[in-house]
Design a protein around this motif. Structure first.
Motif, mmCIF file in Angstrom:
data_model
loop_
_atom_site.group_PDB
_atom_site.id
_atom_site.type_symbol
_atom_site.label_atom_id
_atom_site.label_comp_id
_atom_site.label_asym_id
_atom_site.label_seq_id
_atom_site.Cartn_x
_atom_site.Cartn_y
_atom_site.Cartn_z
ATOM 1 N N ALA A 69 0.835 -1.205 0.000
ATOM 2 C CA ALA A 69 0.000 0.000 0.000
ATOM 3 C C ALA A 69 0.867 1.253 0.000
ATOM 4 O O ALA A 69 0.556 2.228 -0.702
ATOM 5 C CB ALA A 69 -0.935 -0.007 1.206
ATOM 6 N N GLN A 70 1.954 1.245 0.765
ATOM 7 C CA GLN A 70 2.857 2.398 0.791
ATOM 8 C C GLN A 70 3.509 2.618 -0.574
ATOM 9 O O GLN A 70 3.650 3.753 -1.025
ATOM 10 C CB GLN A 70 3.918 2.213 1.875
ATOM 11 N N GLU A 71 3.895 1.516 -1.223
ATOM 12 C CA GLU A 71 4.484 1.632 -2.560
ATOM 13 C C GLU A 71 3.469 2.194 -3.550
ATOM 14 O O GLU A 71 3.790 3.072 -4.358
ATOM 15 C CB GLU A 71 4.980 0.270 -3.042
ATOM 16 N N ALA A 72 2.246 1.696 -3.501
ATOM 17 C CA ALA A 72 1.202 2.171 -4.406
ATOM 18 C C ALA A 72 0.917 3.645 -4.154
ATOM 19 O O ALA A 72 0.724 4.426 -5.092
ATOM 20 C CB ALA A 72 -0.070 1.339 -4.238
ATOM 21 N N TYR A 73 0.879 4.034 -2.885
ATOM 22 C CA TYR A 73 0.659 5.437 -2.537
ATOM 23 C C TYR A 73 1.774 6.303 -3.104
ATOM 24 O O TYR A 73 1.519 7.351 -3.696
ATOM 25 C CB TYR A 73 0.569 5.600 -1.023
ATOM 26 N N GLY A 74 3.018 5.851 -2.934
ATOM 27 C CA GLY A 74 4.157 6.618 -3.445
ATOM 28 C C GLY A 74 4.106 6.765 -4.959
ATOM 29 O O GLY A 74 4.333 7.854 -5.498
ATOM 30 N N LYS A 75 3.757 5.687 -5.656
ATOM 31 C CA LYS A 75 3.647 5.752 -7.117
ATOM 32 C C LYS A 75 2.520 6.681 -7.539
ATOM 33 O O LYS A 75 2.661 7.472 -8.470
ATOM 34 C CB LYS A 75 3.423 4.357 -7.701
ATOM 35 N N GLY A 76 1.393 6.579 -6.854
ATOM 36 C CA GLY A 76 0.258 7.437 -7.181
ATOM 37 C C GLY A 76 0.570 8.900 -6.927
ATOM 38 O O GLY A 76 0.199 9.772 -7.713
ATOM 39 N N LYS A 77 1.250 9.178 -5.841
ATOM 40 C CA LYS A 77 1.612 10.557 -5.515
ATOM 41 C C LYS A 77 2.564 11.122 -6.570
ATOM 42 O O LYS A 77 2.416 12.266 -6.999
ATOM 43 C CB LYS A 77 2.256 10.595 -4.134
ATOM 44 N N THR A 78 3.532 10.290 -6.985
ATOM 45 C CA THR A 78 4.479 10.727 -8.010
ATOM 46 C C THR A 78 3.752 11.035 -9.316
ATOM 47 O O THR A 78 3.984 12.087 -9.940
ATOM 48 C CB THR A 78 5.547 9.636 -8.246
ATOM 49 N N LYS A 79 2.840 10.154 -9.720
ATOM 50 C CA LYS A 79 2.090 10.380 -10.974
ATOM 51 C C LYS A 79 1.211 11.618 -10.856
ATOM 52 O O LYS A 79 1.087 12.387 -11.812
ATOM 53 C CB LYS A 79 1.253 9.158 -11.313
ATOM 54 N N PHE A 80 0.606 11.816 -9.702
ATOM 55 C CA PHE A 80 -0.230 13.001 -9.504
ATOM 56 C C PHE A 80 0.604 14.268 -9.630
ATOM 57 O O PHE A 80 0.213 15.220 -10.305
ATOM 58 C CB PHE A 80 -0.913 12.950 -8.129
ATOM 59 N N ASN A 81 1.774 14.274 -8.976
ATOM 60 C CA ASN A 81 2.636 15.452 -9.044
ATOM 61 C C ASN A 81 3.122 15.703 -10.466
ATOM 62 O O ASN A 81 3.217 16.854 -10.902
ATOM 63 C CB ASN A 81 3.814 15.311 -8.079
ATOM 64 N N GLU A 82 3.434 14.645 -11.200
ATOM 65 C CA GLU A 82 3.853 14.800 -12.599
ATOM 66 C C GLU A 82 2.721 15.400 -13.424
ATOM 67 O O GLU A 82 2.946 16.317 -14.229
ATOM 68 C CB GLU A 82 4.275 13.447 -13.177
ATOM 69 N N ALA A 83 1.519 14.900 -13.230
ATOM 70 C CA ALA A 83 0.375 15.417 -13.977
ATOM 71 C C ALA A 83 0.088 16.864 -13.600
ATOM 72 O O ALA A 83 -0.230 17.695 -14.462
ATOM 73 C CB ALA A 83 -0.858 14.552 -13.725
ATOM 74 N N LYS A 84 0.217 17.190 -12.330
ATOM 75 C CA LYS A 84 -0.015 18.560 -11.872
ATOM 76 C C LYS A 84 1.012 19.511 -12.492
ATOM 77 O O LYS A 84 0.658 20.587 -12.979
ATOM 78 C CB LYS A 84 0.065 18.609 -10.340
ATOM 79 N N ASN A 85 2.272 19.101 -12.494
ATOM 80 C CA ASN A 85 3.320 19.940 -13.085
ATOM 81 C C ASN A 85 3.118 20.092 -14.588
ATOM 82 O O ASN A 85 3.324 21.174 -15.137
ATOM 83 C CB ASN A 85 4.699 19.356 -12.790
ATOM 84 N N GLU A 86 2.715 19.022 -15.227
ATOM 85 C CA GLU A 86 2.452 19.072 -16.662
ATOM 86 C C GLU A 86 1.301 20.032 -16.954
ATOM 87 O O GLU A 86 1.357 20.828 -17.893
ATOM 88 C CB GLU A 86 2.110 17.657 -17.163
ATOM 89 N N PHE A 87 0.273 19.992 -16.125
ATOM 90 C CA PHE A 87 -0.858 20.891 -16.292
ATOM 91 C C PHE A 87 -0.438 22.338 -16.071
ATOM 92 O O PHE A 87 -0.808 23.230 -16.839
ATOM 93 C CB PHE A 87 -1.973 20.516 -15.314
ATOM 94 N N LYS A 88 0.370 22.580 -15.039
ATOM 95 C CA LYS A 88 0.845 23.938 -14.771
ATOM 96 C C LYS A 88 1.681 24.472 -15.921
ATOM 97 O O LYS A 88 1.546 25.621 -16.345
ATOM 98 C CB LYS A 88 1.684 23.970 -13.491
ATOM 99 N N ASN A 89 2.536 23.600 -16.476
ATOM 100 C CA ASN A 89 3.373 24.007 -17.608
ATOM 101 C C ASN A 89 2.523 24.317 -18.837
ATOM 102 O O ASN A 89 2.793 25.285 -19.550
ATOM 103 C CB ASN A 89 4.389 22.919 -17.936
ATOM 104 N N SER A 90 1.505 23.514 -19.085
ATOM 105 C CA SER A 90 0.658 23.778 -20.248
ATOM 106 C C SER A 90 -0.171 25.037 -20.049
ATOM 107 O O SER A 90 -0.430 25.767 -20.998
ATOM 108 C CB SER A 90 -0.247 22.585 -20.525
ATOM 109 N N MET A 91 -0.551 25.339 -18.811
ATOM 110 C CA MET A 91 -1.312 26.576 -18.532
ATOM 111 C C MET A 91 -0.407 27.797 -18.659
ATOM 112 O O MET A 91 -0.848 28.856 -19.090
ATOM 113 C CB MET A 91 -1.931 26.509 -17.135
ATOM 114 N N ALA A 92 0.856 27.643 -18.290
ATOM 115 C CA ALA A 92 1.803 28.750 -18.374
ATOM 116 C C ALA A 92 2.106 29.102 -19.820
ATOM 117 O O ALA A 92 2.389 30.247 -20.147
ATOM 118 C CB ALA A 92 3.084 28.406 -17.625
ATOM 119 N N GLU A 93 2.032 28.127 -20.706
ATOM 120 C CA GLU A 93 2.306 28.356 -22.114
ATOM 121 C C GLU A 93 1.176 29.105 -22.798
ATOM 122 O O GLU A 93 1.380 29.726 -23.824
ATOM 123 C CB GLU A 93 2.549 27.036 -22.828
ATOM 124 N N LEU A 94 -0.008 29.051 -22.225
ATOM 125 C CA LEU A 94 -1.148 29.750 -22.821
ATOM 126 C C LEU A 94 -1.023 31.179 -22.549
ATOM 127 O O LEU A 94 -1.066 32.162 -22.713
ATOM 128 C CB LEU A 94 -2.458 29.211 -22.265
#
Length: 94
Positions: A69-94
């Motif tokens: 469960a801890q491993e899954a949480y860590g992976k999910g958190k990493t993917k969430f942060n990557e998606a959040k950063n990707e979204f922020k970068n795409s919003m900054a480009e607009l």
């Protein structure tokens, strides 16, 4: 049926058989009581050992699932942060 229930049933059957056999044996009452107490102690020790083994097994499984469960949480958190950063970068480009 779980193996714990089967084991408990077998132990109960053995204890009942030993009790009936001892009660029907042609011996003095004091000897019979001593035998019953001795066998009861033996069965109690065996049940305690089985119970401790079961607890150890459950503890190991719990620890394994907790780590998973801890491993899954860590992976999910990493993917969430990557998606959040990707979204922020795409919003900054607009």
């Amino acid at each position: 049926m779980s193996s714990g229930k089967v084991l408990l049933g077998v132990l109960a059957g053995i204890a009942a058989g030993a009790l009936v056999g001892t009660l029907l044996a042609p011996e003095k009452g004091s000897d019979t009581r001593k035998k019953l107490l001795s066998k009861g102690d033996d069965y109690l020790d065996e049940i305690k050992d089985q119970f401790n083994e079961l607890l150890g097994s459950l503890k190991n499984k719990f620890e394994e699932k907790s780590e998973e469960a801890q491993e899954a949480y860590g992976k999910g958190k990493t993917k969430f942060n990557e998606a959040k950063n990707e979204f922020k970068n795409s919003m900054a480009e607009l």
